[in-house]
Design an enzyme around this catalytic site. Sequence first.
Site, PDB file in Angstrom:
ATOM      1  N   ARG A 112       0.801  -1.224   0.000  1.00 18.90           N
ATOM      2  CA  ARG A 112       0.000   0.000   0.000  1.00 18.90           C
ATOM      3  C   ARG A 112       0.837   1.279   0.000  1.00 18.90           C
ATOM      4  NH1 ARG A 112      -3.873  -0.945   4.856  1.00 18.90           N
ATOM      5  NH2 ARG A 112      -2.469  -2.677   5.303  1.00 18.90           N
ATOM      6  N   GLY A 172      -5.606  -6.914  15.928  1.00 21.45           N
ATOM      7  CA  GLY A 172      -5.968  -8.089  16.711  1.00 21.45           C
ATOM      8  C   GLY A 172      -6.511  -7.606  18.055  1.00 21.45           C
ATOM      9  N   ALA A 183      28.197  46.194  -1.232  1.00 20.77           N
ATOM     10  CA  ALA A 183      27.194  45.517  -2.050  1.00 20.77           C
ATOM     11  C   ALA A 183      27.724  45.220  -3.441  1.00 20.77           C
ATOM     12  CB  ALA A 183      25.952  46.394  -2.156  1.00 20.77           C
ATOM     13  N   ASN A 210      36.892  33.421  -7.409  1.00 20.63           N
ATOM     14  CA  ASN A 210      37.775  32.418  -6.803  1.00 20.63           C
ATOM     15  C   ASN A 210      38.065  31.252  -7.721  1.00 20.63           C
ATOM     16  OD1 ASN A 210      35.051  31.674  -6.644  1.00 20.63           O
ATOM     17  ND2 ASN A 210      35.419  30.335  -4.897  1.00 20.63           N
TER      18      ASN A 210
HETATM   19  C1  UD1 Z   1      -0.407  -7.722  13.455  1.00 20.99           C
HETATM   20  C2  UD1 Z   1      -0.952  -8.604  14.574  1.00 20.99           C
HETATM   21  C3  UD1 Z   1      -2.176  -7.944  15.186  1.00 20.99           C
HETATM   22  C4  UD1 Z   1      -1.809  -6.586  15.694  1.00 20.99           C
HETATM   23  C5  UD1 Z   1      -1.174  -5.739  14.596  1.00 20.99           C
HETATM   24  C6  UD1 Z   1      -0.602  -4.475  15.195  1.00 20.99           C
HETATM   25  C7  UD1 Z   1      -0.489 -10.905  13.971  1.00 20.99           C
HETATM   26  C8  UD1 Z   1      -1.016 -12.158  13.379  1.00 20.99           C
HETATM   27  N1  UD1 Z   1      -1.328  -9.893  14.017  1.00 20.99           N
HETATM   28  O1  UD1 Z   1      -1.380  -7.662  12.442  1.00 20.99           O
HETATM   29  O2  UD1 Z   1      -2.677  -8.736  16.240  1.00 20.99           O
HETATM   30  O3  UD1 Z   1      -2.959  -5.935  16.215  1.00 20.99           O
HETATM   31  O4  UD1 Z   1      -0.094  -6.435  13.980  1.00 20.99           O
HETATM   32  O5  UD1 Z   1      -0.109  -3.639  14.210  1.00 20.99           O
HETATM   33  O6  UD1 Z   1       0.629 -10.885  14.418  1.00 20.99           O
HETATM   34  N2  UD1 Z   1       5.749  -9.713   8.820  1.00 20.99           N
HETATM   35  C9  UD1 Z   1       6.796 -10.501   8.411  1.00 20.99           C
HETATM   36  N3  UD1 Z   1       6.537 -11.677   7.816  1.00 20.99           N
HETATM   37  C10 UD1 Z   1       5.279 -12.137   7.621  1.00 20.99           C
HETATM   38  C11 UD1 Z   1       4.205 -11.318   8.036  1.00 20.99           C
HETATM   39  C12 UD1 Z   1       4.466 -10.118   8.635  1.00 20.99           C
HETATM   40  O7  UD1 Z   1       7.963 -10.135   8.579  1.00 20.99           O
HETATM   41  O8  UD1 Z   1       5.130 -13.237   7.098  1.00 20.99           O
HETATM   42  C13 UD1 Z   1       6.038  -8.431   9.466  1.00 20.99           C
HETATM   43  C14 UD1 Z   1       5.566  -7.223   8.674  1.00 20.99           C
HETATM   44  O9  UD1 Z   1       6.606  -6.741   7.834  1.00 20.99           O
HETATM   45  C15 UD1 Z   1       5.233  -6.218   9.774  1.00 20.99           C
HETATM   46  C16 UD1 Z   1       4.813  -7.095  10.941  1.00 20.99           C
HETATM   47  O10 UD1 Z   1       5.343  -8.375  10.682  1.00 20.99           O
HETATM   48  O11 UD1 Z   1       6.374  -5.485  10.152  1.00 20.99           O
HETATM   49  C17 UD1 Z   1       3.310  -7.153  11.127  1.00 20.99           C
HETATM   50  O12 UD1 Z   1       2.713  -7.708   9.988  1.00 20.99           O
HETATM   51  P1  UD1 Z   1       1.323  -7.200   9.445  1.00 20.99           P
HETATM   52  O13 UD1 Z   1       0.990  -7.992   8.244  1.00 20.99           O
HETATM   53  O14 UD1 Z   1       1.308  -5.730   9.349  1.00 20.99           O
HETATM   54  O15 UD1 Z   1       0.344  -7.682  10.633  1.00 20.99           O
HETATM   55  P2  UD1 Z   1      -1.084  -7.105  10.942  1.00 20.99           P
HETATM   56  O16 UD1 Z   1      -2.078  -7.773  10.070  1.00 20.99           O
HETATM   57  O17 UD1 Z   1      -1.069  -5.643  10.967  1.00 20.99           O
END
Ligand code: UD1
Length: 454
Positions: free
Chosen positions: A14, A136, A377, A383
């Site tokens: 996004r 969550g 002025a 230079n």
């Molecule tokens: C997650 C939490 C949710 C919480 C929210 C807060 C889980 C399942 N859910 O949801 O409970 O309220 O964050 O912002 O944990 N990432 C990886 N590898 C993956 C998936 C994600 O490295 O396979 C990293 C993403 O880059 C990011 C972070 O984990 O930095 C969170 O992932 P994201 O997909 O944003 O989780 P949310 O759905 O927002």
Amino acid sequence: MLEVIVLAAGRGTRMRSALPKVLHPVGNKPMISHVIDTARELNAARIHVVVGHGGDAVSEAIAAVDVITYSQKEQLGTGHATLTAAPSCGPESTVLVLFGDVPLLSSDVLADVVHIANSGNPVLLAAKLDDPTGYGRVVRNAAGDFAKVVEHKDSTATEREIREVNTGVLAAKGADLLGWLQRVRNDNVQGEYYLPDVLGLALEDGAVVSVVVTDRADDILGVNDRVQLEHIERSFQRKQAQALMTAGVHVADRGRLDVRGSLLCSEDVFIDVNVLIEGDVVIGRGAVIEANCVLKDCVIGEGAQVRAFTHIEGATVGPECQVGPYARLRPGAELSAKAKVGNFVEVKNSHFGKGAKANHLAYVGDTEVGAGSNIGAGTITCNYDGVNKHRTELGENVFIGSNSTLVAPLNVADNGFVAAGSTVTSPVGESELAVGRAKQRNIKGWRRPEKPKK
Ligand code: UD1
Ligand code: MG
């Protein structure tokens, strides 16, 4: 011992950007670097970063002795991501999991989480949000104790009413965390391995799960798109402005000051609206920075006045100097006390002695201006001969008349005087007057051109 795992493998679709999401800047520093610096403030022995999309660029940006990166080939969820790094953490260590796209969480909030986890219980950081959509939810039992985290997409209508959300921050002992992660399943709506599911497994094992609730809702916000990025940037800038005000700085409008680097101010500095600070800037007591100035990597002395629309980079402004309005100090400009550089004057790699002045419309490059000297002025130091740069040396109390061209290398000794409109190519001795212009002649009886009569 504390070890931190930072999850940063997500795609960041996004953002609509070629740059990996966690490298987008907040205060001119990549988001993930804020998270890593926070981990350092907590004295983390090792920082494990899980990268995926744009992994090479991210690894390169954060490379350091205390950082280890891991590649998560497929993004199968936050639990799966944590599991790529967890086996490398010491079983006795307290392991804290952070998200690379949540840059504003402060170390004091996290220190509470770590403190509890040190005693052996797993801990979740929660927050109460007015609009919990997408997060969550923290579900509690009748006694008010932690029961589970349910993801928005998996939640029932009643669960969606819950405003207490999982921030994503979680801490537990290394061995426990690894054991629970290996048991997490992906039988949910998204078919992902959810990190918070380790807490359900902890309860099954008879552990006590602690929930720390932070009231700083803005700090837990993550960045998924550029609207949220701007929101976080403004929140970050407001915090910095607030810290400056607490330290005794008069900030005209916290919404119109941007510090993209570090700003160290003594008390009673005044900063007017629309000031941009970059790199490392130090401002001395009582100095005034007027509206619309850009200050980058510079030192502004006590009581100095930097007037509106001035641009300063890589320069030192001494105490009680006056600079601007509309002045430009480029790298290597050094002004001793009470020097003055006025409107439309550009100064580069030059030193102004005490009280020396260039008040209007001049270019001063590679020049030593002795104390008390005055540059009129329209004066230009030539230079550059197209290949090499040459220096101009002006002694003390030198007077350079308006619209002079000083062809470097050039030396004007103390009390030297250059007549207005001169082109000066050879040295001027002490107290000498140099006149380097054609002698004026007046033509009597001269007639102006006339328009032909129709
Ligand atoms: C997650 C939490 C949710 C919480 C929210 C807060 C889980 C399942 N859910 O949801 O409970 O309220 O964050 O912002 O944990 N990432 C990886 N590898 C993956 C998936 C994600 O490295 O396979 C990293 C993403 O880059 C990011 C972070 O984990 O930095 C969170 O992932 P994201 O997909 O944003 O989780 P949310 O759905 O927002
Ligand atoms: Mg998220």
